[in-house]
Design a protein around this motif. Structure first.
Motif, PDB file in Angstrom:
ATOM      1  N   GLU A 138      61.527  29.591  -1.318  1.00 48.54           N
ATOM      2  CA  GLU A 138      60.226  29.425  -0.692  1.00 48.54           C
ATOM      3  C   GLU A 138      60.366  29.533   0.830  1.00 48.54           C
ATOM      4  OE1 GLU A 138      57.017  28.804  -2.321  1.00 48.54           O
ATOM      5  OE2 GLU A 138      58.347  29.774  -3.763  1.00 48.54           O
ATOM      6  N   GLY A 139      59.498  30.338   1.417  1.00 45.30           N
ATOM      7  CA  GLY A 139      59.499  30.472   2.865  1.00 45.30           C
ATOM      8  C   GLY A 139      60.385  31.568   3.399  1.00 45.30           C
ATOM      9  N   GLY A 140      61.191  32.196   2.549  1.00 48.77           N
ATOM     10  CA  GLY A 140      62.000  33.308   3.019  1.00 48.77           C
ATOM     11  C   GLY A 140      61.122  34.393   3.621  1.00 48.77           C
ATOM     12  N   LYS A 159      50.697  35.623  15.352  1.00 52.63           N
ATOM     13  CA  LYS A 159      51.889  35.849  14.535  1.00 52.63           C
ATOM     14  C   LYS A 159      51.557  36.785  13.379  1.00 52.63           C
ATOM     15  CE  LYS A 159      51.599  32.010  11.190  1.00 52.63           C
ATOM     16  NZ  LYS A 159      52.276  30.789  10.674  1.00 52.63           N
ATOM     17  N   ILE A 160      52.598  37.465  12.934  1.00 55.62           N
ATOM     18  CA  ILE A 160      52.584  38.181  11.658  1.00 55.62           C
ATOM     19  C   ILE A 160      53.759  37.632  10.868  1.00 55.62           C
ATOM     20  CG2 ILE A 160      52.843  40.390  10.470  1.00 55.62           C
ATOM     21  CD1 ILE A 160      51.683  41.774  12.874  1.00 55.62           C
ATOM     22  N   LEU A 161      53.485  37.123   9.692  1.00 52.71           N
ATOM     23  CA  LEU A 161      54.538  36.541   8.868  1.00 52.71           C
ATOM     24  C   LEU A 161      54.345  36.999   7.428  1.00 52.71           C
ATOM     25  CD1 LEU A 161      56.962  34.608   8.594  1.00 52.71           C
ATOM     26  CD2 LEU A 161      55.315  32.768   8.143  1.00 52.71           C
ATOM     27  N   VAL A 162      55.354  37.677   6.892  1.00 50.56           N
ATOM     28  CA  VAL A 162      55.371  38.073   5.484  1.00 50.56           C
ATOM     29  C   VAL A 162      56.446  37.225   4.817  1.00 50.56           C
ATOM     30  CG1 VAL A 162      55.580  39.958   3.841  1.00 50.56           C
ATOM     31  CG2 VAL A 162      54.732  40.409   6.154  1.00 50.56           C
ATOM     32  N   SER A 163      56.031  36.291   3.970  1.00 54.06           N
ATOM     33  CA  SER A 163      56.979  35.322   3.424  1.00 54.06           C
ATOM     34  C   SER A 163      56.757  35.125   1.931  1.00 54.06           C
ATOM     35  CB  SER A 163      56.840  33.984   4.154  1.00 54.06           C
ATOM     36  OG  SER A 163      55.526  33.466   3.982  1.00 54.06           O
ATOM     37  N   LEU A 164      57.762  34.532   1.294  1.00 59.47           N
ATOM     38  CA  LEU A 164      57.702  34.219  -0.131  1.00 59.47           C
ATOM     39  C   LEU A 164      57.037  32.864  -0.333  1.00 59.47           C
ATOM     40  CD1 LEU A 164      61.179  35.373  -1.500  1.00 59.47           C
ATOM     41  CD2 LEU A 164      58.962  36.016  -2.436  1.00 59.47           C
ATOM     42  N   GLY A 261      64.037  39.807   7.380  1.00 54.66           N
ATOM     43  CA  GLY A 261      65.007  39.212   6.463  1.00 54.66           C
ATOM     44  C   GLY A 261      65.498  37.831   6.824  1.00 54.66           C
ATOM     45  N   GLN A 262      64.789  37.101   7.679  1.00 52.51           N
ATOM     46  CA  GLN A 262      65.248  35.774   8.082  1.00 52.51           C
ATOM     47  C   GLN A 262      65.066  34.777   6.931  1.00 52.51           C
ATOM     48  OE1 GLN A 262      64.948  33.502  12.251  1.00 52.51           O
ATOM     49  NE2 GLN A 262      62.967  33.710  11.266  1.00 52.51           N
ATOM     50  N   TYR A 263      66.155  34.106   6.551  1.00 51.03           N
ATOM     51  CA  TYR A 263      66.164  33.103   5.473  1.00 51.03           C
ATOM     52  C   TYR A 263      65.684  33.687   4.140  1.00 51.03           C
ATOM     53  CZ  TYR A 263      66.043  30.406   9.788  1.00 51.03           C
ATOM     54  OH  TYR A 263      66.284  29.943  11.056  1.00 51.03           O
TER      55      TYR A 263
END
Length: 497
Positions: A138-140, A159-164, A261-263
């Protein structure tokens, strides 16, 4: 098309029937739209190259990760990289990058002219990538960017954030779309929070294509997975097409960094940012019609070699096909894909009836082989060549003539021998000179019919020495054959006047 021509591949051929494994012994002379990769069981196969992305005038950033490299194409500079480049795991091409949930991923710095250069208003744009999910954390983050601007004396954070999130990808674009004038002391300059979520859960250990695209003419922001719309938003103050539009803006105080690809626990391939509304890229084969390759010529040593058949092993899902072509020549050449001499091999029943054909393309010293890999109407289907063996036959040279006899006649010296019945002889060569085994620098006499030769013009009273050899297609000196003749025992006689 790549041209990799060179000398013929060597092969220690023996007379008779033999089989050569081109998949492991052959090298490519030409190739077109093909690639090598590991098959489902780990064995190597040759297949049609995936339709990888290429830089064009609308591409702002392209990361393909092919050939084990993290090459950055576009107006960005790689600042740091923590990931694992893999050739065995990829959506397109021959490589991808794997990130672990403990890594910082990769950091790119936007340069002059890039879409994420601070202070840039954008028009149409697309952000897309292939994603392979491992055990989701979660949050990757697949993509992360932070920016800011001013509302009077107060900052406007972006911000632009594409996360799981909950086994789905979520796109959070906070204040990336704005309206009004920068620095407006009132609420005339403001941002709009936009969130788009994937409706269906990610399938573990499966590649999926994700595309976010924006059309400024309709103020539409659309998120697609494998070409299927998952979420659509009108970027207006009313949330529909009748409202006042907000426009994408990279704040003038933005952080000069794009993070990928962070976390994240998973793999990414073919990451692309474009200044246009892109069409979905859900096909693994694109618009390719076929892949083709030509092996370097194989030296069979004997000019009279003939192809008997072929054995092909591989995958042909759906209506895909693997076709094999050949021709033979006594000369070292560099044929192209459209050479008219290519003959289609019947890989089921062989070519035993065709191999007797006297036409030049069916006999020769050098074997030329071409393979075509043909897809079908289901573009995800691609054939895979795993093994290619060609069966060929070479004629042994005829044995040495026996029973050689020599005598003087009124017209000259008559040489006779027993006819050769093995090896399909086409004729004989008579060598002679004035010393034992010292006559090979003289022009031999060719005998194309019968089994005798009358040698005239010899010097009376002098001893002459003779040998006879027979030849067939494989060692006919007129064809430039380098295989020596089998010679008879030497006989001699003193010539009479």
């Amino acid at each position: 098309m790549a041209l990799l021509g060179g000398a013929a591949s060597s092969l220690q051929a023996q007379a008779g029937e033999a089989v050569v494994d081109l998949m492991h012994q052959g090298e490519f002379a030409r190739q077109e739209e093909i690639m090598r990769r590991s098959g489902a069981a780990g064995e190597e196969e040759i297949t049609i190259r995936d339709a990888v992305h290429h830089m064009d005038e609308d591409t702002d950033l392209l990361l393909s990760f092919d050939d084990g490299r993290a090459d950055v194409q576009g107006a960005y500079q790689l600042i740091s990289f923590q990931g694992y480049l893999q050739k065995d795991l990829h959506a397109l091409g021959n490589g991808a990058v794997v990130f672990l949930d403990s890594s910082a991923g990769m950091v790119l710095e936007p340069r002059q002219g890039s879409m994420f250069q601070p202070g840039t208003y954008l028009g149409a744009f697309s952000i897309e990538f292939w994603f392979y999910s491992g055990a989701p954390r979660e949050g990757g983050e697949v993509l992360a960017w932070q920016g800011s601007s001013w509302i009077g004396t107060e900052p406007l954070f972006q911000k632009i954030l594409v996360s799981l999130q909950d086994r789905r990808l979520t796109w959070n674009l906070e204040n990336f779309f704005v309206r009004g004038e920068i620095g407006d002391q009132t609420d005339g300059f403001t941002g709009l929070p936009v969130v788009l979520r994937q409706r269906r859960e990610l399938i573990p250990r499966t590649w999926s294509h994700h595309l976010l695209r924006y059309n400024p003419d309709r103020s539409v922001l659309e998120y697609l997975v494998n070409g299927v719309p998952e979420s659509v938003v009108h970027v207006t103050d009313t949330g529909d097409q009748t409202g006042t539009p907000f426009n994408p803006y990279v704040g003038e105080l933005s952080e000069p960094a794009v993070r990928i690809g962070q976390y994240l626990n998973g793999a990414v391939d073919e990451f692309r940012i474009s200044r246009t509304w892109r069409e979905p890229d859900q096909s693994r084969t694109g618009d390719l019609e076929r892949g083709r390759l030509i092996y370097r010529p194989l030296d069979l040593y004997y000019p009279g070699a003939r192809v008997q058949g072929a054995q092909v092993e591989g995958r042909t899902p759906g209506a895909t096909e693997i076709r094999t072509y050949f021709f033979l020549s006594d000369y070292l050449e560099d044929p192209g894909f459209s050479d008219p001499r290519w003959q289609l091999l019947d890989v089921q029943g062989g070519l035993k009836e065709v191999s007797e054909d006297p036409r030049p393309a069916y006999r020769g010293r050098f074997l030329y082989t071409m393979v075509e890999l043909l897809p079908d109407g289901v573009r995800e289907n691609k054939p895979g060549l795993r093994s290619l063996s060609v069966e060929y036959r070479t004629d042994p040279v005829p044995p040495a003539p026996q029973g050689v006899r020599v005598s003087n006649t009124e017209d000259g010296v008559l040489l006779e021998w027993n006819p050769v019945l093995r090896g399909n002889p086409e004729g004989y060569m008579v060598f002679f000179g004035t010393g034992p085994d010292t006559y090979f620098d003289q022009n031999p006499r060719r005998v194309e019919q019968g089994n005798q030769a009358l040698i005239q013009g010899l010097q009376p009273g002098r001893v002459y020495y003779f040998r006879v050899g027979s030849y067939n297609y494989s060692n006919n000196p007129q064809r430039g054959a380098h295989i020596p003749l089998e010679l008879s025992s030497e006989v001699h006689i003193r010539a009479e006047g």
